[in-house]
Design an enzyme around this catalytic site. Structure first.
Site, PDB file in Angstrom:
ATOM      1  N   LYS A  38      97.646  44.022  53.874  1.00 27.94           N
ATOM      2  CA  LYS A  38      97.752  42.862  54.317  1.00 27.94           C
ATOM      3  C   LYS A  38      96.515  42.239  54.576  1.00 27.94           C
ATOM      4  O   LYS A  38      95.321  42.850  54.483  1.00 27.94           O
ATOM      5  CB  LYS A  38      98.458  42.666  55.755  1.00 27.94           C
ATOM      6  CG  LYS A  38      97.643  43.234  56.870  1.00 27.94           C
ATOM      7  CD  LYS A  38      98.577  43.693  58.188  1.00 27.94           C
ATOM      8  CE  LYS A  38      97.707  44.209  59.254  1.00 27.94           C
ATOM      9  NZ  LYS A  38      98.464  44.699  60.525  1.00 27.94           N
ATOM     10  N   TYR A 260      69.386  25.736  64.033  1.00 25.49           N
ATOM     11  CA  TYR A 260      70.107  24.736  65.148  1.00 25.49           C
ATOM     12  C   TYR A 260      69.655  25.298  66.561  1.00 25.49           C
ATOM     13  O   TYR A 260      69.867  26.538  66.774  1.00 25.49           O
ATOM     14  CB  TYR A 260      71.487  24.826  65.183  1.00 25.49           C
ATOM     15  CG  TYR A 260      72.011  24.064  63.478  1.00 25.49           C
ATOM     16  CD1 TYR A 260      71.627  22.860  63.419  1.00 25.49           C
ATOM     17  CD2 TYR A 260      72.408  24.874  62.588  1.00 25.49           C
ATOM     18  CE1 TYR A 260      72.084  22.320  62.031  1.00 25.49           C
ATOM     19  CE2 TYR A 260      72.802  24.325  61.311  1.00 25.49           C
ATOM     20  CZ  TYR A 260      72.498  22.896  61.141  1.00 25.49           C
ATOM     21  OH  TYR A 260      72.785  22.170  59.996  1.00 25.49           O
TER      22      TYR A 260
END
Ligand SMILES: *Cc1c(COP(=O)(O)O)cnc(C)c1O
Length: 365
Positions: A38, A260
């Site tokens: 999955k 940042y």
């Protein structure tokens, strides 16, 4: 100069994937393996993983769309839909694709009863033995069994499964309790009923012999399911190497900041390398300053906030680093488990969230 291969890229070693399937088979002798692929095979590429794992006895996916993609690629193995069908249209498609269904909720029984489908499914009845996520209560089992038997197109076979909540912890009382409850419930059913219990931690933690089928996911990809035991200690080989390259170098004077928020400040005159891989590629933004990455095969500490497309590292002590030098975010020499721990998460999340734009490159030696 930058290398000609795509950056960033995830190099996927298909021979390691097969090796890990072999390790799992030896850890769970005599059982059949439902390889859990999955979530794009935990980021590794679902169809490629299915092709490489042709020796698996079945594949398991979470959603119908995943099963559709596998069938379209020609995968003929038994496919188990772990969350079952969500609606009548899915049920019809699941029948057409010959999927095995997990049935975990009364609404799915209602759907089977009201949707006129001639197909006789193999049905995995999911029991909730203590996870409290999916599955019927043990007291409901007899009624569920009866309703399935009474369907207009009764199941070809009814099997029993459960999922362990704390199998990754040594000697968790809940695991023993879940196994005991499961065995007790199983023993109330007449005839031979095939069962499945163990995920990766269950397989290596001793639940492997419970039931005919095991359901490994993370171990296939060469990641340890345990916090206190490494993949190599289990004999597993990491399948993915998530790599990029240095695209810029900066000399940063002592006292200046990088990135940042100015989240990293140079404690000395420093050299910073910018790597083309950011949180949109799957590098967790939570990684703190100092988290080691490999730059030119040497450890270098992360410097400042991970941004969307880039990550900065302090390479002051690595004078050989150039634009184009290879960088590894995680891989055989830098376990995804360690990077995940630095980000306060688990390798399952890192791998399954690897960005769509990261080119998967497959090798098979
Ligand atoms: C995802 C999943 C697995 C695989 O678990 P791992 O810990 O990755 O081995 C097994 N069973 C079920 C029901 C799952 O949803």
């Amino acid at each position: 100069m930058l290398p000609s291969s795509r950056i960033p890229r995830a190099r996927i070693d298909l021979s390691a994937l097969r090796h890990n399937l072999g390790v799992i088979r030896r850890a769970a002798p005599g059982t059949r393996v439902m390889a859990v692929i999955k979530a794009n095979a935990y980021g590794h590429g679902m169809v490629a993983a299915a092709m490489a794992l042709g020796d698996a006895d079945a594949f398991a996916v979470a959603r119908l769309e995943e099963a559709i993609e596998l069938r379209a690629a020609g995968v003929g193995h038994p496919l188990v839909l772990l969350e079952g069908a969500f609606n009548a249209a899915q049920l019809t498609q699941a029948a057409q694709l010959g999927l095995e269904l997990v049935v975990h909720d009364g609404s799915q029984l209602d759907m089977l009863e009201t949707t006129a489908i001639a197909h006789r499914f193999i049905i995995w009845v999911k029991l909730d033995t203590g996870m409290n996520r999916l599955g019927f209560r043990i007291a409901e089992l007899a009624g569920v069994w009866q309703r399935l038997r009474a369907l207009a197109a009764p199941p070809l076979e009814m099997r029993l499964m459960t999922h362990l909540a704390r199998a990754d912890e040594p000697d968790a009382a809940l695991t023993a309790q879940q196994l005991q409850r499961f065995r007790a419930a199983h023993s109330t059913l007449a005839g031979t009923v095939v069962t499945s219990v163990a995920n990766s931690p269950g397989i290596f933690g001793g639940a492997a012999r419970q039931g005919e089928w095991v359901r490994p996911g993370i171990a296939l990809y060469g990641v340890s399911p345990f916090a206190d035991r490494s993949a190599s200690a289990l004999g597993l080989r990491p399948v993915m190497s998530f790599e990029s390259a240095v695209i810029a170098l900066h000399d940063v004077a002592r006292g200046e900041t990088v990135g940042y928020g100015g989240a990293w400040r140079a404690a000395r005159d420093s050299r910073v390398a910018i790597i083309a891989a950011g949180y949109a590629d799957g590098v967790p933004r939570q990684l703190p300053n100092g988290t080691p990455l490999l730059v030119g095969a040497q450890r270098a500490p992360l410097a400042g906030r991970v941004s969307m497309d880039m990550t900065a590292v302090d390479v002051t002590d690595l004078p050989q680093v150039r634009v184009g030098t290879n960088a590894v975010l995680w891989g055989p020499d830098l376990p995804a488990e360690d990077v995940a721990a630095a980000a306060g998460t688990i390798a399952y999340e890192l791998l399954s969230r690897l960005g769509r734009r990261v080119q998967r490159e497959y090798s098979d030696e």
